[in-house]
Motif scaffolding. Structure first.
Motif, PDB file in Angstrom:
ATOM      1  N   GLY A 157     -10.680  18.025 -13.157  1.00 47.30           N
ATOM      2  CA  GLY A 157     -11.199  17.986 -11.965  1.00 47.30           C
ATOM      3  C   GLY A 157     -12.699  18.417 -11.535  1.00 47.30           C
ATOM      4  N   ARG A 158     -13.349  18.555 -12.678  1.00 42.75           N
ATOM      5  CA  ARG A 158     -14.850  18.776 -12.416  1.00 42.75           C
ATOM      6  C   ARG A 158     -15.440  17.587 -11.998  1.00 42.75           C
ATOM      7  NH1 ARG A 158     -15.767  23.842 -12.006  1.00 42.75           N
ATOM      8  NH2 ARG A 158     -16.619  25.005 -14.041  1.00 42.75           N
ATOM      9  N   VAL A 159     -16.295  17.709 -10.832  1.00 44.07           N
ATOM     10  CA  VAL A 159     -16.979  16.670 -10.182  1.00 44.07           C
ATOM     11  C   VAL A 159     -18.527  16.626 -10.564  1.00 44.07           C
ATOM     12  CG1 VAL A 159     -17.544  15.716  -7.954  1.00 44.07           C
ATOM     13  CG2 VAL A 159     -15.221  17.073  -8.249  1.00 44.07           C
ATOM     14  N   SER A 160     -19.104  15.431 -10.907  1.00 43.19           N
ATOM     15  CA  SER A 160     -20.460  15.786 -11.234  1.00 43.19           C
ATOM     16  C   SER A 160     -21.189  14.303 -10.825  1.00 43.19           C
ATOM     17  CB  SER A 160     -20.550  15.901 -12.545  1.00 43.19           C
ATOM     18  OG  SER A 160     -19.896  14.576 -13.440  1.00 43.19           O
ATOM     19  N   MET A 161     -22.740  14.329 -10.779  1.00 40.22           N
ATOM     20  CA  MET A 161     -23.322  13.123 -10.365  1.00 40.22           C
ATOM     21  C   MET A 161     -24.378  12.821 -11.647  1.00 40.22           C
ATOM     22  SD  MET A 161     -23.794  14.200  -6.419  1.00 40.22           S
ATOM     23  CE  MET A 161     -23.902  12.305  -5.716  1.00 40.22           C
ATOM     24  N   LYS A 206       0.824  -1.177  -0.032  1.00 45.20           N
ATOM     25  CA  LYS A 206      -0.110  -0.066   0.001  1.00 45.20           C
ATOM     26  C   LYS A 206       0.881   1.300   0.056  1.00 45.20           C
ATOM     27  CE  LYS A 206      -3.829  -2.310   0.091  1.00 45.20           C
ATOM     28  NZ  LYS A 206      -4.938  -2.498  -0.815  1.00 45.20           N
ATOM     29  N   GLY A 207       0.599   2.438  -0.666  1.00 48.49           N
ATOM     30  CA  GLY A 207       1.254   3.403  -0.725  1.00 48.49           C
ATOM     31  C   GLY A 207       0.872   4.407   0.464  1.00 48.49           C
ATOM     32  N   GLU A 208       1.224   5.649   0.301  1.00 45.27           N
ATOM     33  CA  GLU A 208       0.814   6.563   1.413  1.00 45.27           C
ATOM     34  C   GLU A 208      -0.582   7.284   1.241  1.00 45.27           C
ATOM     35  OE1 GLU A 208       2.293   7.345   4.362  1.00 45.27           O
ATOM     36  OE2 GLU A 208       3.744   5.510   3.945  1.00 45.27           O
ATOM     37  N   PRO A 209      -1.247   7.733   2.050  1.00 49.08           N
ATOM     38  CA  PRO A 209      -2.620   8.347   1.937  1.00 49.08           C
ATOM     39  C   PRO A 209      -2.191   9.417   1.026  1.00 49.08           C
ATOM     40  CG  PRO A 209      -2.566   7.646   4.277  1.00 49.08           C
ATOM     41  CD  PRO A 209      -1.318   7.361   3.553  1.00 49.08           C
ATOM     42  N   ARG A 210      -3.087   9.803   0.202  1.00 51.06           N
ATOM     43  CA  ARG A 210      -3.228  10.965  -0.638  1.00 51.06           C
ATOM     44  C   ARG A 210      -4.299  11.679  -0.654  1.00 51.06           C
ATOM     45  NH1 ARG A 210      -0.188   9.809  -6.243  1.00 51.06           N
ATOM     46  NH2 ARG A 210       0.037  11.983  -6.410  1.00 51.06           N
ATOM     47  N   ARG A 211      -4.342  13.072  -0.617  1.00 51.12           N
ATOM     48  CA  ARG A 211      -5.418  13.976  -0.249  1.00 51.12           C
ATOM     49  C   ARG A 211      -6.077  14.527  -1.400  1.00 51.12           C
ATOM     50  NH1 ARG A 211      -7.183  16.610   4.715  1.00 51.12           N
ATOM     51  NH2 ARG A 211      -8.001  18.915   4.147  1.00 51.12           N
ATOM     52  N   ILE A 212      -7.568  14.572  -1.747  1.00 48.57           N
ATOM     53  CA  ILE A 212      -8.303  15.048  -2.742  1.00 48.57           C
ATOM     54  C   ILE A 212      -9.281  16.122  -1.716  1.00 48.57           C
ATOM     55  CG2 ILE A 212      -9.808  14.930  -4.376  1.00 48.57           C
ATOM     56  CD1 ILE A 212      -8.719  12.268  -5.144  1.00 48.57           C
ATOM     57  N   VAL A 213      -9.275  17.174  -2.178  1.00 50.46           N
ATOM     58  CA  VAL A 213     -10.368  18.375  -1.860  1.00 50.46           C
ATOM     59  C   VAL A 213     -11.227  18.650  -2.717  1.00 50.46           C
ATOM     60  CG1 VAL A 213     -10.752  20.490  -0.459  1.00 50.46           C
ATOM     61  CG2 VAL A 213      -8.834  19.002   0.101  1.00 50.46           C
ATOM     62  N   ILE A 214     -12.566  18.519  -2.333  1.00 50.28           N
ATOM     63  CA  ILE A 214     -13.591  18.619  -3.631  1.00 50.28           C
ATOM     64  C   ILE A 214     -14.393  19.951  -2.913  1.00 50.28           C
ATOM     65  CG2 ILE A 214     -15.707  18.033  -4.759  1.00 50.28           C
ATOM     66  CD1 ILE A 214     -14.565  15.274  -4.414  1.00 50.28           C
ATOM     67  N   VAL A 226     -12.435  19.930  -8.018  1.00 56.18           N
ATOM     68  CA  VAL A 226     -11.444  19.472  -7.262  1.00 56.18           C
ATOM     69  C   VAL A 226     -10.354  20.729  -6.936  1.00 56.18           C
ATOM     70  CG1 VAL A 226      -9.070  18.110  -7.192  1.00 56.18           C
ATOM     71  CG2 VAL A 226     -11.312  17.057  -7.836  1.00 56.18           C
ATOM     72  N   LEU A 227     -10.386  21.266  -5.596  1.00 57.19           N
ATOM     73  CA  LEU A 227      -9.596  22.260  -5.542  1.00 57.19           C
ATOM     74  C   LEU A 227      -8.077  21.826  -4.905  1.00 57.19           C
ATOM     75  CD1 LEU A 227     -12.045  23.980  -3.074  1.00 57.19           C
ATOM     76  CD2 LEU A 227     -11.785  24.371  -5.357  1.00 57.19           C
ATOM     77  N   GLU A 228      -7.892  20.596  -4.463  1.00 63.06           N
ATOM     78  CA  GLU A 228      -6.701  20.229  -4.048  1.00 63.06           C
ATOM     79  C   GLU A 228      -6.400  18.774  -4.363  1.00 63.06           C
ATOM     80  OE1 GLU A 228      -5.801  20.735  -0.076  1.00 63.06           O
ATOM     81  OE2 GLU A 228      -6.589  22.629   0.090  1.00 63.06           O
ATOM     82  N   GLY A 229      -5.309  18.431  -5.002  1.00 68.25           N
ATOM     83  CA  GLY A 229      -4.971  17.225  -5.258  1.00 68.25           C
ATOM     84  C   GLY A 229      -5.196  16.834  -6.908  1.00 68.25           C
ATOM     85  N   LEU A 230      -5.093  17.658  -7.846  1.00 70.73           N
ATOM     86  CA  LEU A 230      -5.111  17.421  -9.182  1.00 70.73           C
ATOM     87  C   LEU A 230      -3.895  16.479  -9.470  1.00 70.73           C
ATOM     88  CD1 LEU A 230      -6.087  20.959 -10.681  1.00 70.73           C
ATOM     89  CD2 LEU A 230      -7.540  18.840 -10.404  1.00 70.73           C
ATOM     90  N   ASP A 231      -3.021  16.682  -8.830  1.00 73.27           N
ATOM     91  CA  ASP A 231      -1.844  15.427  -9.184  1.00 73.27           C
ATOM     92  C   ASP A 231      -2.271  14.255  -8.760  1.00 73.27           C
ATOM     93  OD1 ASP A 231      -1.832  16.322  -6.441  1.00 73.27           O
ATOM     94  OD2 ASP A 231       0.183  15.126  -6.137  1.00 73.27           O
ATOM     95  N   VAL A 232      -3.246  13.936  -7.756  1.00 70.53           N
ATOM     96  CA  VAL A 232      -3.781  12.633  -7.459  1.00 70.53           C
ATOM     97  C   VAL A 232      -4.839  12.266  -8.536  1.00 70.53           C
ATOM     98  CG1 VAL A 232      -5.066  11.293  -5.713  1.00 70.53           C
ATOM     99  CG2 VAL A 232      -3.673  13.257  -5.118  1.00 70.53           C
TER     100      VAL A 232
END
Length: 290
Positions: A203-207, A112-120, A237-243
């Motif tokens: 990084g657009r988020v939709s449902m 397992k890798g390290e936790p990586r954060r995404i902020v929406i 997505v505000l943070e974590g575009l690299d993720v």
């Protein structure tokens, strides 16, 4: 070929600095023109170092050019205020809440890798019902009686350069009842709401239109009209575009057998959801920040 994340990222600070510099240059030019007008050609020649050797004829010619130079300076200032994309970033909808998700990639050796954060950032005023549904699953924790939480779920589908879909929930995506299998999201999550927002940036988020599901999609590319056709934009997505970029690189294995391997010249949007990540991507934590 779609633009990469690095090619579409925009630095707000750099744009603001460029705008300030351009405005200063335009104002400097306008001040020079006004000084020339106020003092007259000969007096201006005396106070302007660059014009110390200007002849009367040259001064008269420069005087005739004052109107044009003033107009150019004023137009330049106006263009700075009216400039579209490139000079000024398009205004985004108001962010009414922020959902933070931590994901963990499974490595090739199955470690397992390290936790990586995404902020929406959620656009609650643009899609109140859907953003409320997403926030509910973001802030809740899985319990024996309720598994409607992104925490301890997994990434559902990854179709390269098309979508990243969350989530397969702990215990499954349906409730098992005497009436059969029912969606985890209740009838209160169904809605006919829509808006004019488009999948026009990474990084657009939709449902899904119509609601009734906790699942959401993230666009890994800067233009995704196939998502416009079936989804409603609910956030960014505000943070974590690299993720997101790294998630887009995860190989997806198409489920469904031979029928899903048949070629589709124009693509089938629902087949995007048949691509399961070859290496599991887990959501280890989810919480509402605001």
């Amino acid at each position: 070929r779609y633009p990469s994340l690095s090619s579409v990222r925009c630095s707000t600070t750099a744009m603001a600095t460029t705008r300030r510099l351009a405005r200063s240059l335009a104002l400097l030019g306008l001040c020079e023109v006004l000084l020339h007008q106020a003092l007259g050609p000969r007096a201006f020649a005396e106070v302007s170092p660059r014009s110390a050797s200007v002849t009367a004829a040259q001064a008269q010619e420069e005087q005739a050019d004052v109107g044009r130079r003033a107009a150019v300076s004023l137009l330049g200032l106006g263009a700075l205020d009216m400039a579209p994309c490139g000079a000024r970033a398009a205004e985004e909808p108001k962010i009414t809440g922020r959902c933070a998700i931590e994901v963990v990639f499974t490595n090739q050796d199955m470690s397992k890798g390290e936790p990586r954060r995404i902020v929406i950032g959620l656009f609650g005023e643009e899609a109140p019902v859907m953003t409320s549904t997403l926030a509910k699953a973001c802030k809740s924790s899985p319990t024996p009686g309720s598994t409607t939480s992104y925490k301890l779920s997994t990434v559902k589908s990854i179709a390269k350069d098309r979508l990243i879909s969350f989530a397969d929930f702990l215990g499954g995506n349906f409730k098992f009842t005497s009436k059969g299998n029912l969606p985890l999201a209740g009838p209160e999550t169904k809605t006919d709401e829509t808006n004019q927002l488009r999948h026009d940036r990474v990084g657009r988020v939709s449902m899904r239109k119509g609601g009734g599901s906790f699942n959401f999609d993230v666009s890994p590319v800067s233009a995704a009209p196939w998502l416009d056709a079936r989804n409603v934009v609910v956030g960014q997505v505000l943070e974590g575009l690299d993720v997101i970029e790294d998630l887009n690189k995860v190989t997806g294995i198409r489920k469904g057998g031979f029928i899903n391997e048949l070629p589709e010249p124009n693509g089938d949007p629902f087949r995007d959801y048949t691509y399961k990540p070859r290496l599991k991507v887990s959501v280890t934590n989810a919480e509402m920040l605001t």
